[in-house]
Design a protein around this motif. Structure first.
Motif, short mmCIF file in Angstrom:
data_model
loop_
_atom_site.label_atom_id
_atom_site.label_comp_id
_atom_site.label_asym_id
_atom_site.label_seq_id
_atom_site.Cartn_x
_atom_site.Cartn_y
_atom_site.Cartn_z
N THR A 2 44.68 43.40 49.45
CA THR A 2 45.37 43.88 48.25
C THR A 2 44.44 43.85 47.05
O THR A 2 43.75 42.86 46.82
N ARG A 4 43.34 43.48 43.28
CA ARG A 4 43.76 42.82 42.04
C ARG A 4 43.03 43.48 40.87
O ARG A 4 41.81 43.72 40.95
N SER A 461 39.30 46.88 38.90
CA SER A 461 39.60 45.78 39.81
C SER A 461 38.68 44.60 39.57
O SER A 461 37.57 44.74 39.05
N GLU A 462 39.16 43.43 39.95
CA GLU A 462 38.33 42.23 39.88
C GLU A 462 37.26 42.30 40.96
O GLU A 462 37.37 43.07 41.92
N VAL A 465 38.68 40.60 46.13
CA VAL A 465 39.99 41.02 46.61
C VAL A 465 40.49 39.97 47.58
O VAL A 465 39.70 39.21 48.15
#
Length: 467
Positions: A2, A4, A461-462, A465
């Motif tokens: 997912t 993040r 996104s970071e 993940v």
């Protein structure tokens, strides 16, 4: 796995897209700045400022499902005037009917022959035998609430957290994190004692509903049958059956507001799912752009109203018919002509089949795209409506919606789509189909959605993940 997202990176991306929006819309920006000389919030309605680009697009013209702005950009329009243009922009049948009626007289303080046809059609579509016109859904809700109080002798109106029913004072309440009733969105109480006249519980919470109705002081429950205004929230299985049973058992009237959920089908959500409201309200789309609100009541409510205010008083030649609602322009010849055109020629069963089918297909394609990019977002679909919600599962109530809400991410989605010629409802991420919406419009939305998903995964996104 997912994805993040980084709040900081989302904010930075939003600022870049807003700068691009300003570059693409210099005339709109200028007009908005000039508008502050004449309008309280820069435009004829303060709502018009609520767009993610920091100022609104100024429209030049619109037709069908397309809009062109003063800066020359063309948009596929899935906002459709936040439902007011669910007929599409400039529907020929409505334009013709309105033009012809204007030539014959717009408002006469007298009924026309069209009224008979419209009354029959409303009864056939929505299952309620008696109707009245107002100039907005807000006015129709206020009229229905006043009638509920007249015939029950009660004062309180119960609404659900996150609701929106126009400018109805009793509905301007919400629940805070501690479950205490407060004014929603910082709205001024307007000298109304909401503790005396309002009750609010979470949608789908039958236990809380029962507790509040058991006091026997609630005149009516005012609700959408499927929440659409705070975020799309579906009724839980059995909710409507329990709601109807509880209201009847406690002597409370059930008032269903179908202003948005009319998009479910020719008779709205209530007809499609066999609901049995005591009162029903319509607005926005039903006039095809002409301001119209409608309230319908069942035979029992009508009987109780006639007991309170007889249809004919033989002791008086000129009976007062004010009742505290309505207005000089309510039920005008122009309104009635427009509603007839909408129901007879625009929002027909065939049109709804097309709109709903397109929405179903689009929702499925949106879910596929989000899955491809491993974004934990949920897609809801109701009739001709579709919404992207930034949570992995469907919400049960407004508290769930609020928990998944990300203001910067919502704004980024909106301005990103605006910069690429796609217009969606500014208040949250909801799309609406009209009879003129086409597969090519849905294709364009999916194309931009893919670009957006790739953009946020790449840019927002970071670095890590999680599985």
């Amino acid at each position: 796995m997912t994805i993040r997202l980084s709040s900081r990176r989302v904010r930075e991306a939003l600022e870049r897209e807003q700068e691009e929006f300003a570059r693409l819309h210099p005339l709109s920006r200028q007009l908005f700045e000039e508008g502050h000389r004449h309008y309280l919030y820069g435009a004829p309605s303060h709502w018009f400022r609520r767009w993610a680009g920091k100022f609104p697009v100024f429209a030049k013209e619109a037709s069908g499902a397309e809009l062109r702005c003063v800066d020359g950009m063309r948009y596929v329009d899935f906002c459709l005037g936040d439902t007011g243009a669910m007929c599409g922009h400039g529907p020929r049948a409505v334009a013709k009917a309105a033009s012809e009626q204007l030539d014959r007289g717009a408002t006469l303080m007298l009924p026309t022959e069209d009224a008979s046809w419209v009354g029959e059609e409303l009864t056939w579509r929505f299952g309620l035998p008696y109707w009245g016109f107002t100039t907005s859904a807000s006015d129709a809700n206020r009229a229905a609430i006043r009638m509920a109080r007249m015939i029950t002798g009660r004062e309180k109106v119960l609404v659900f957290n996150g609701c929106y029913h126009g400018s109805v004072e009793e509905a301007h309440v919400a629940l805070d994190a501690a479950g205490t009733m407060v004014m929603r969105n910082g709205i001024h109480p307007n000298a109304v004692d909401h503790e005396r006249v309002s009750v609010v519980v979470e949608f789908n919470d039958i236990e809380a509903l029962e507790e509040k109705l058991a006091t026997k002081d609630v005149a009516c429950v005012l609700t959408e049958p499927f929440m659409t205004n705070y975020g799309m929230v579906a009724p839980a299985p059995g909710f409507h059956q329990a709601l109807r049973e509880a209201t009847r058992r406690h002597g409370t009237l059930l008032l269903i507001d179908e202003t948005h959920t009319f998009s479910s089908g020719p008779g709205g959500y209530s007809q499609l799912h066999g609901l049995e409201p005591d009162m029903l309200v319509l607005g926005k789309a039903v006039g095809g752009g002409i301001p119209v609100g409608l309230y319908g009541v069942n035979a029992e409510v009508a009987r109780r109203m006639w007991n309170a205010v007889p249809k004919v008083d033989p002791t008086k030649v000129r009976q007062s018919a004010h009742l505290g609602f309505g207005g000089t322009l309510a039920g005008s010849a122009l309104q009635v002509a427009a509603v007839r055109a909408v129901l007879a020629e625009v929002l027909t069963p065939a049109a709804f089949a097309h709109m709903v089918g397109l929405a179903e297909s689009l929702a499925a394609r949106m879910r596929q795209v989000l899955g491809e990019f491993a974004l934990p977002w949920y897609v809801e679909q109701l009739g001709a409506r579709v919404e992207t919600m930034f949570a992995p599962a469907p919400p049960m109530n407004a508290a769930d919606v609020n928990a998944g809400r990300d203001g910067d991410l919502e704004a980024l989605l909106h301005v990103y789509f605006l910069n690429r010629g796609v217009l969606i409802t500014p208040f949250h991420c909801m799309l609406l189909m009209c009879p003129a919406s086409a597969t090519a419009d849905a294709d364009r939305y999916v194309e931009v959605l893919k670009e957006f998903c790739k953009f946020v995964v790449t840019e927002c996104s970071e670095s890590e993940v999680r599985a």
